[in-house]
Design a protein around this motif. Sequence first.
Motif, short mmCIF file in Angstrom:
data_model
loop_
_atom_site.label_atom_id
_atom_site.label_comp_id
_atom_site.label_asym_id
_atom_site.label_seq_id
_atom_site.Cartn_x
_atom_site.Cartn_y
_atom_site.Cartn_z
N GLY A 26 -26.47 -100.50 4.66
CA GLY A 26 -27.61 -100.01 5.26
C GLY A 26 -27.25 -101.04 6.94
O GLY A 26 -28.25 -101.80 8.13
N ILE A 27 -26.25 -101.99 7.02
CA ILE A 27 -26.01 -102.83 7.93
C ILE A 27 -25.04 -102.77 8.80
O ILE A 27 -23.82 -102.53 7.77
CB ILE A 27 -26.00 -104.29 7.50
CG1 ILE A 27 -27.36 -105.11 6.89
CG2 ILE A 27 -25.89 -105.08 8.46
CD1 ILE A 27 -27.63 -106.49 5.94
N PRO A 28 -24.65 -102.64 9.61
CA PRO A 28 -23.91 -102.03 10.41
C PRO A 28 -22.56 -103.54 10.56
O PRO A 28 -22.74 -104.82 9.93
CB PRO A 28 -23.55 -102.32 11.93
CG PRO A 28 -25.49 -102.03 11.90
CD PRO A 28 -25.64 -102.22 11.35
N ILE A 29 -21.42 -102.68 10.35
CA ILE A 29 -20.02 -103.58 10.29
C ILE A 29 -20.42 -105.06 10.77
O ILE A 29 -20.31 -104.60 12.71
CB ILE A 29 -18.81 -102.92 9.72
CG1 ILE A 29 -17.54 -103.81 8.85
CG2 ILE A 29 -18.36 -102.58 11.02
CD1 ILE A 29 -16.57 -103.53 8.86
N ALA A 30 -19.49 -106.32 10.56
CA ALA A 30 -19.68 -106.69 11.53
C ALA A 30 -18.63 -108.22 11.53
O ALA A 30 -18.43 -108.50 9.88
CB ALA A 30 -21.54 -108.18 11.75
N LEU A 31 -17.92 -109.11 12.01
CA LEU A 31 -17.82 -110.10 11.92
C LEU A 31 -15.93 -110.09 11.07
O LEU A 31 -15.41 -110.73 10.35
CB LEU A 31 -17.90 -111.19 10.76
CG LEU A 31 -19.41 -111.89 10.94
CD1 LEU A 31 -19.86 -112.76 10.61
CD2 LEU A 31 -19.41 -112.60 12.41
N ALA A 32 -15.32 -108.17 11.30
CA ALA A 32 -14.44 -107.69 11.27
C ALA A 32 -14.01 -108.11 12.58
O ALA A 32 -14.31 -107.81 13.64
CB ALA A 32 -14.81 -106.42 11.10
N ARG A 33 -12.70 -107.73 11.96
CA ARG A 33 -10.92 -108.14 13.28
C ARG A 33 -10.26 -107.23 13.02
O ARG A 33 -9.31 -107.27 11.37
CB ARG A 33 -10.54 -109.19 13.25
CG ARG A 33 -9.44 -109.63 13.87
CD ARG A 33 -8.61 -111.29 14.15
NE ARG A 33 -7.83 -111.41 15.11
CZ ARG A 33 -7.20 -112.45 15.06
NH1 ARG A 33 -7.20 -113.46 13.95
NH2 ARG A 33 -5.86 -112.42 15.68
N VAL A 34 -9.88 -106.16 13.75
CA VAL A 34 -9.06 -105.65 13.65
C VAL A 34 -7.36 -106.26 14.53
O VAL A 34 -7.29 -106.41 15.55
CB VAL A 34 -9.23 -104.23 14.07
CG1 VAL A 34 -8.15 -103.03 13.64
CG2 VAL A 34 -10.80 -103.37 13.80
N VAL A 35 -6.86 -105.90 13.37
CA VAL A 35 -5.34 -106.84 13.52
C VAL A 35 -4.07 -105.09 13.79
O VAL A 35 -4.00 -104.67 12.71
CB VAL A 35 -4.82 -107.50 13.05
CG1 VAL A 35 -3.53 -107.67 13.32
CG2 VAL A 35 -6.32 -108.26 13.20
N PHE A 36 -3.43 -105.42 14.80
CA PHE A 36 -1.86 -104.25 14.62
C PHE A 36 -1.18 -104.95 14.66
O PHE A 36 -0.84 -105.63 15.26
CB PHE A 36 -2.17 -103.36 16.34
CG PHE A 36 -3.68 -102.77 16.63
CD1 PHE A 36 -3.50 -101.17 16.32
CD2 PHE A 36 -4.61 -103.26 16.81
CE1 PHE A 36 -4.81 -100.30 16.27
CE2 PHE A 36 -5.46 -102.83 17.42
CZ PHE A 36 -5.71 -101.13 16.96
N GLY A 37 -0.31 -104.86 13.62
CA GLY A 37 1.39 -105.33 13.35
C GLY A 37 1.22 -105.62 12.32
O GLY A 37 0.72 -105.30 10.93
N GLN A 38 2.77 -105.96 11.81
CA GLN A 38 2.80 -106.34 10.25
C GLN A 38 1.65 -108.01 9.50
O GLN A 38 1.74 -108.56 11.14
CB GLN A 38 4.50 -106.98 9.89
CG GLN A 38 4.64 -105.74 10.57
CD GLN A 38 6.67 -105.54 10.94
OE1 GLN A 38 6.98 -106.76 10.18
NE2 GLN A 38 7.46 -104.91 11.20
#
Length: 237
Positions: A26-38
């Motif tokens: 019920g809460i939007p995702i927050a404090l997440a980091r999207v990382v591309f790469g190994q």
Amino acid sequence: MLPAVPTVAELETVLFFAARAGNATGIPIALARVVFGQSSELLGNSHFPDADIIAVGTLQQTDFMQAILQGSPFFPNASGLDIRNPDLRERLIAYAKGDWHLDYDAARRYLASLTSWRGFISFQSGPKNNRVVVVATASDNDQLAKLYDDLKSPTINANIRGDISIISDDHKVKSFSVGPQFASGDLPNYMKIFWYAKQHVIALSLLCLVIAIIIGRWFYSKLIINLTKRLFKNGNN
């Protein structure tokens, strides 16, 4: 975490997980980091070692999967995914902890029998092994895209457990435990006791038996001492 050059299916899967997390809590995702790469590119980042990780990538992303799975019970091979045999020390530690029913042989055979599948694998991470990595993976992009519909099924959701859950084309789920079992998240202390007791029934039964024998021998010795004193006293009288 995503490969350096993710496919459309991998990007869609990440967005689906973000939406699913918001829908579940019920809460939007927050404090997440999207990382591309190994993953090796992040080991110098202070935020990475002490973080729970969701990684998305097919087995066709060979470099990415090799980096992600380094140090785990899993490793990619020419035909897909394989499971590392624990050495003697790891087996003894597992037995001492009560993990007597690890399924790495059965999981390896089942993986070898499939040419196309999708699913989830998980293992401990972080400098103190207090974090968890969950990898959503598949044999190819077409299989990965099917996770969206799979997780709408209550039956499939109910059967996803253990370290690796494999979903085949006939929508059957096989789950296996192949590594050390551990609790993740913030549990009250009494719940941790219940969880440990449920996971280690045989070990706790043996412990209770040993304690009962020790206590029984102590009471027996006390009774013998008291009986000897009573007989000696009566003999003197």
